[in-house]
Scaffold this motif. Structure first.
Motif, PDB file in Angstrom:
ATOM      1  N   UNK A  26       0.838  -1.217   0.000  1.00 23.72           N
ATOM      2  CA  UNK A  26       0.000   0.000   0.000  1.00 23.72           C
ATOM      3  C   UNK A  26       0.867   1.259   0.000  1.00 23.72           C
ATOM      4  N   UNK A  27       1.958   1.174   0.802  1.00 29.02           N
ATOM      5  CA  UNK A  27       2.879   2.323   0.871  1.00 29.02           C
ATOM      6  C   UNK A  27       3.494   2.604  -0.499  1.00 29.02           C
ATOM      7  N   UNK A  28       3.855   1.479  -1.169  1.00 28.55           N
ATOM      8  CA  UNK A  28       4.437   1.621  -2.501  1.00 28.55           C
ATOM      9  C   UNK A  28       3.432   2.198  -3.498  1.00 28.55           C
ATOM     10  N   UNK A  29       2.166   1.676  -3.371  1.00 28.01           N
ATOM     11  CA  UNK A  29       1.117   2.183  -4.257  1.00 28.01           C
ATOM     12  C   UNK A  29       0.861   3.661  -4.010  1.00 28.01           C
ATOM     13  N   UNK A  30       0.828   4.028  -2.698  1.00 29.89           N
ATOM     14  CA  UNK A  30       0.633   5.437  -2.347  1.00 29.89           C
ATOM     15  C   UNK A  30       1.774   6.296  -2.885  1.00 29.89           C
ATOM     16  N   UNK A  31       2.994   5.722  -2.791  1.00 32.78           N
ATOM     17  CA  UNK A  31       4.157   6.459  -3.284  1.00 32.78           C
ATOM     18  C   UNK A  31       4.071   6.651  -4.797  1.00 32.78           C
ATOM     19  N   UNK A  32       3.656   5.542  -5.451  1.00 29.02           N
ATOM     20  CA  UNK A  32       3.504   5.610  -6.909  1.00 29.02           C
ATOM     21  C   UNK A  32       2.424   6.627  -7.276  1.00 29.02           C
ATOM     22  N   UNK A  33       1.301   6.563  -6.514  1.00 28.96           N
ATOM     23  CA  UNK A  33       0.203   7.507  -6.769  1.00 28.96           C
ATOM     24  C   UNK A  33       0.658   8.942  -6.523  1.00 28.96           C
ATOM     25  N   UNK A  34       1.444   9.090  -5.418  1.00 26.31           N
ATOM     26  CA  UNK A  34       1.964  10.439  -5.100  1.00 26.31           C
ATOM     27  C   UNK A  34       2.902  10.928  -6.200  1.00 26.31           C
ATOM     28  N   UNK A  35       3.751   9.999  -6.684  1.00 26.31           N
ATOM     29  CA  UNK A  35       4.676  10.364  -7.770  1.00 26.31           C
ATOM     30  C   UNK A  35       3.914  10.733  -9.040  1.00 26.31           C
ATOM     31  N   UNK A  36       2.868   9.915  -9.318  1.00 29.32           N
ATOM     32  CA  UNK A  36       2.054  10.206 -10.505  1.00 29.32           C
ATOM     33  C   UNK A  36       1.354  11.550 -10.376  1.00 29.32           C
ATOM     34  N   UNK A  37       0.808  11.792  -9.155  1.00 26.28           N
ATOM     35  CA  UNK A  37       0.147  13.087  -8.901  1.00 26.28           C
ATOM     36  C   UNK A  37       1.137  14.238  -9.046  1.00 26.28           C
ATOM     37  N   UNK A  38       2.338  14.027  -8.459  1.00 30.63           N
ATOM     38  CA  UNK A  38       3.369  15.058  -8.548  1.00 30.63           C
ATOM     39  C   UNK A  38       3.778  15.303  -9.997  1.00 30.63           C
TER      40      UNK A  38
END
Length: 364
Positions: free
Chosen positions: A62-74
């Motif tokens: 989940x942390x990785x997914x959140x990080x990926x989502x955060x990176x995508x959002x960024x």
């Protein structure tokens, strides 16, 4: 050991414990029991470890997914910011370009305006110089014979009186042109249509230039229909057209040249033609001669005009739904053609025609 193997071992120990208990081998059953409990504890611990690991893995996932989502959002935010920056840059370039073009055209328009004002100043200065020359010449021709007669105390001859009369008429026509131009500019010129004989008026007016043409050595002829017709039109229009066109034709013709004036009634119109054998007008100048203050360049100052005659003629004709055109070529002379609409044309015959002719001669 794998969890499945430990589970099998735990079941095996439980079966051994139960078997030993049935065989009354209590010590062995007890030992199997202890081993079974140990294995069971191990299984519980292993299950806890596996559960913790699963939870950790799920958390990390989940942390990785959140990080990926955060990176995508960024990345989206960065892309959007970059796009906004590009839009702002493009907008800035467009605004700068438009501002540059605006100031360029403003500067060019100012340059054109200044150039136009200078041209107008030059044209007006030339106009006043030429108008002064036009006034000075007839005034000089009027003054000379009068001054000579005063000095010699002699009476003026018929030729001198004709000269004075012609130049007085020339001054009067020039002043009337200036006043008419002023009326046109102020929108005060009124179309005043009355019942007149246009052919008689053309014959009378054109005859006034006989002596002027003779003094210039010009062969002057008239081809005007000899019958009489009453028609409703503005009398001053024919005055302006004939006086300006004939005087210009004689002025711009060299000695030995020819000038012909013709007038006829065709299809409810008075058609006037003034032809000369002068130097002609180039195609370029033909488009400009009807502009106010415009003059065809002439080396001979005696042929310089005021630059208002043809402009005035065109405006007066337009006011009366008439037109003017020129057929000309350099060194081949010019022919000005004027069709003027007439209303209520009535032929005059017999005594009525003679009576009308006499009346018109007095009026003109």
């Amino acid at each position: 050991l794998k969890f499945g193997t430990i589970r099998e071992l735990e079941l095996s120990l439980e079966l051994l414990h139960l078997s030993a208990a049935k065989l009354n081998k209590h010590q062995l059953a007890y030992n199997y029991k202890l081993e079974h409990e140990k294995i069971k504890d191990s299984i519980l611990k292993l299950a806890e470890i596996n559960t913790a690991r699963e939870i950790e893995e799920k958390y990390q996932s989940e942390k990785k997914e959140q990080k990926i989502a955060a990176l995508e959002t960024q990345k989206k935010l960065d892309d959007k910011e970059k796009a906004n920056q590009q839009i702002l840059l493009a907008g800035g370039i467009i605004i700068s370009t438009l501002a540059g073009l605006f100031f360029f055209f403003l500067y060019r328009n100012r340059q054109k305006t200044n150039h136009k004002l200078k041209e107008m100043d030059t044209v007006k200065t030339r106009f006043f110089e030429n108008i002064s020359h036009e006034f000075r010449t007839p005034l000089t021709l009027i003054k000379l014979p009068i001054s000579r007669a005063i000095k010699t105390q002699q009476t003026l001859s018929e030729d001198q009186l004709n000269l004075i009369h012609n130049n007085t008429s020339r001054l009067q026509n020039l002043i009337e042109d200036l006043l008419s131009l002023s009326e046109l500019d102020a929108g005060k010129m009124i179309v005043n249509k009355t019942e007149q004989d246009p052919l008689l008026q053309a014959r009378t007016l054109s005859s006034q230039f006989d002596s002027y043409a003779e003094s210039k050595g010009i062969t002057y002829s008239k081809s005007i229909e000899n019958h009489s017709n009453l028609a409703t039109y503005d009398k001053k229009v024919v005055d302006k057209v004939l006086v300006n066109l004939i005087s210009n034709a004689i002025k711009y013709s060299d000695k030995g040249g020819e000038v012909n004036v013709s007038a006829s009634i065709i299809s409810h119109q008075l058609e006037i033609r003034v032809r000369d054998t002068g130097g002609g007008i180039s195609k370029e100048n033909q488009e400009k001669i009807f502009d106010r203050f415009y003059q065809i360049g002439e080396k001979d100052e005696s042929k310089q005009g005021s630059g208002i005659g043809l402009a005035l003629v065109k405006k007066v004709l337009e006011l009366n739904k008439g037109t003017i055109s020129v057929i000309s070529a350099e060194n081949e002379g010019s022919t000005f053609v004027v069709p003027l609409p007439l209303e209520k044309i009535t032929p005059i015959t017999g005594e009525k025609g003679i009576e009308q002719t006499t009346k018109e001669n007095i009026e003109i």
